[in-house]
Structures are given as C-alpha cells and as structure tokens.
Design an enzyme around this catalytic site. Structure first.
Site, PDB file in Angstrom:
ATOM      1  N   SER A   8       0.839  -1.195   0.000  1.00 52.69           N
ATOM      2  CA  SER A   8       0.000   0.000   0.000  1.00 52.69           C
ATOM      3  C   SER A   8       0.873   1.243   0.000  1.00 52.69           C
ATOM      4  CB  SER A   8      -0.900   0.019   1.230  1.00 52.69           C
ATOM      5  OG  SER A   8      -1.452   1.313   1.383  1.00 52.69           O
ATOM      6  N   HIS A  31      -1.224  -1.164  -4.208  1.00 53.31           N
ATOM      7  CA  HIS A  31      -2.507  -0.830  -3.579  1.00 53.31           C
ATOM      8  C   HIS A  31      -2.557   0.683  -3.357  1.00 53.31           C
ATOM      9  CE1 HIS A  31      -6.019  -1.790  -1.013  1.00 53.31           C
ATOM     10  NE2 HIS A  31      -5.571  -0.839  -0.210  1.00 53.31           N
ATOM     11  N   ASP A  33      -4.719   3.788  -1.945  1.00 47.55           N
ATOM     12  CA  ASP A  33      -5.833   4.144  -1.058  1.00 47.55           C
ATOM     13  C   ASP A  33      -6.345   5.538  -1.386  1.00 47.55           C
ATOM     14  OD1 ASP A  33      -6.072   1.865   0.789  1.00 47.55           O
ATOM     15  OD2 ASP A  33      -3.993   2.348   1.286  1.00 47.55           O
ATOM     16  N   MET A  35      -8.916   8.343  -0.485  1.00 46.64           N
ATOM     17  CA  MET A  35      -9.757   8.748   0.659  1.00 46.64           C
ATOM     18  C   MET A  35     -10.264  10.162   0.422  1.00 46.64           C
ATOM     19  SD  MET A  35      -7.479   7.400   3.830  1.00 46.64           S
ATOM     20  CE  MET A  35      -6.659   5.808   3.825  1.00 46.64           C
ATOM     21  N   HIS A  64      -8.273   1.207  -4.004  1.00 43.47           N
ATOM     22  CA  HIS A  64      -9.213   0.981  -2.893  1.00 43.47           C
ATOM     23  C   HIS A  64      -9.873   2.325  -2.586  1.00 43.47           C
ATOM     24  CE1 HIS A  64      -9.607  -0.002   1.719  1.00 43.47           C
ATOM     25  NE2 HIS A  64     -10.780   0.090   1.109  1.00 43.47           N
ATOM     26  N   MET A  66     -12.023   4.636  -0.649  1.00 47.48           N
ATOM     27  CA  MET A  66     -12.717   4.887   0.633  1.00 47.48           C
ATOM     28  C   MET A  66     -13.385   6.243   0.488  1.00 47.48           C
ATOM     29  SD  MET A  66      -9.731   3.363   3.004  1.00 47.48           S
ATOM     30  CE  MET A  66      -8.609   3.457   1.613  1.00 47.48           C
ATOM     31  N   MET A 135     -11.753  -5.629   5.465  1.00 48.40           N
ATOM     32  CA  MET A 135     -10.895  -4.708   6.217  1.00 48.40           C
ATOM     33  C   MET A 135     -10.586  -5.321   7.578  1.00 48.40           C
ATOM     34  SD  MET A 135     -10.249  -2.105   4.306  1.00 48.40           S
ATOM     35  CE  MET A 135      -9.309  -1.253   5.573  1.00 48.40           C
ATOM     36  N   ASP A 173      -6.823  -6.254   4.349  1.00 49.37           N
ATOM     37  CA  ASP A 173      -6.154  -4.950   4.343  1.00 49.37           C
ATOM     38  C   ASP A 173      -6.249  -4.330   5.732  1.00 49.37           C
ATOM     39  OD1 ASP A 173      -5.161  -2.437   3.746  1.00 49.37           O
ATOM     40  OD2 ASP A 173      -6.884  -1.803   2.542  1.00 49.37           O
TER      41      ASP A 173
END
Ligand code: DX5
Ligand code: ZN
Length: 228
Positions: A8, A31, A33, A35, A64, A66, A135, A173
């Site tokens: 990540s 990965h 993230d 957000m 991913h 979020m 998660m 994760d």
C-alpha cells in the site's frame, strides 16, 4: 489461487511515488488508497495521480476507494486504466450496477467491507465481483493494529467462495505484517495488502518477498486450500 502481495503506497513517500513503485518490484499489484475525507477522516489522492502513476510503473494498480458515492466516481478509475477498482459496500447505492460498470470498463470489480459489516447479506452478489476485501482495521489510516476479531469473517467468506465454487479473490487490508499474515492465510485470504510492513522497512522489496514466503507456506498447509 496463488498468493498475491499488494504493497500500500499510503505508507510510501508521496513526493516520490514513481520511485516508491519501483522499490517494490516483484509485488503483484500496487494498492492505492483513495480517501475523500468524508467516508473516512483522511484525504489522499484521486484520478489525476492514479493516471500519472499508471504511466510510471508496470505494476498494475489496485485502487481501494474509501469514498462516498462510488457509483458516481469509481468508474473513472477503471477508465484511466486501474486494473482493479474496489468500492465500499457501505457507500455504494447500487453495487451490482456499479460492479458491472467497472467490469465493462475493463477493470476487475471488487467490494470492501468495513469491520462491522457482515458478509452474509452479500452472498448472492459474489458472482458479480472479482475480489472481496475484508478490512482488518477501521479504514482511514496506515499503521493500525490488526483486528483478530475479523478472522471468523475471513473464514466464513472463504467457505462461501468454496461452496459456490467462485473464482473470487479474498483480500485483507489493515495491520497485515510478518506477525499477522499467517493467521490471514490460514483463515482463507489469498491477496494481502501491506503498507507499513513493506514501506516501513529499509528494503521494501525484501519485505514483499518475505511476506509472500510466509503466506505461501501457510497456504500450502491450510485446509481450505488443500481441498482444491
Ligand atoms: C487503511 C488502508 C490500508 C493501509 C494499510 O484504511 O486501506 O490500505 O494502507 O496500512 P497498514 O498495512 O500499515 O495497516
Ligand atoms: Zn486499503
């Protein structure tokens, strides 16, 4: 299914993302993230940076998201070339339509569950997905402690995948490290995201190799994997 290790970049140096991607050569996916400061209390990056990162590395991107309203935003990540796009079950308004749209745009479609979200209501949806992300921390930040209480959910999800004979990947994760990866593999995970356990070390590529070796050795003896 072979073990996959996805570092990540949340724990990488954001000012040197291209170099940080190179530093984990041998990883299966990067990965990423995303957000939005609404779905989670943290803000990272969006489509323009994903687009640049795709040009800077040969490793496919596992995005991913979020974010709130993934129905509106997630397809763009597939459009710019992310190999896998994960939306959260808690945020999606029409997960089946969204998964189909992501697949139609050429990416793998994946859905994530926060720790308090059970898998059972989504059993009938699983054939629409290429990966399910469980998660193992509350989403939002790297470096948190692994939640052992998620292991039964990983086990139950692996049972569903086996029972329906699905080609679904099962990703974990949050808090995945040398201390916890074997428990995840034993419970049924086959795709492992690791942020601080990779980028928090002096040799990220060696950390990827060593996590992979641990997960492979555990999977080789795991009852869920032996049955196939
Ligand atoms: C957390 C993110 C994770 C995070 C994991 O919300 O989804 O991908 O980077 O970091 P570690 O492996 O340090 O827990
Ligand atoms: Zn993540």
């Amino acid at each position: 299914m072979a073990v996959q290790i996805n570092p990540s970049i949340l724990s990488a140096d954001f000012a040197r993302l291209a170099d940080e991607a190179q530093a984990v050569k041998g990883a299966d996916w990067l990965h990423v993230d995303v957000m939005d400061n609404h779905f989670v209390p943290n803000l990272t990056l969006g489509v323009p940076i994903v687009e640049s990162l795709i040009k800077a590395t040969d490793t496919p991107l596992d995005c991913h998201l979020m974010i709130e309203d993934p129905d509106r935003w997630a397809p763009q990540y597939a459009e710019v070339g992310a190999g896998s796009v994960t939306f959260h079950a808690e945020a999606a308004h029409a997960p089946v339509r969204l998964a189909r749209e992501i697949r139609a745009k050429g990416a793998r479609a994946s859905m994530a569950l926060k720790p308090a979200t059970p898998i059972e209501p989504f059993e009938d949806l699983l054939p629409e997905l290429d990966m399910l992300l469980i998660m193992t921390v509350e989403p939002g930040f790297g470096g948190q402690s692994f939640l052992d209480i998620m292991l039964p959910k990983i086990r139950r999800t692996r049972e569903l995948i086996s029972r329906h004979n699905l080609p679904l990947w099962l990703q974990v994760d949050g808090g995945v490290s040398a201390e916890t990866i074997e428990r995840c593999a034993e419970a049924g995970a086959d795709v492992f995201v690791a942020g601080s356990a990779v980028y928090g070390t002096d040799d990220p590529a060696a950390a990827v190799r060593s996590l992979r070796a641990q997960a492979e050795a555990t999977t080789a003896r795991a009852p869920w994997a032996c049955a196939h």
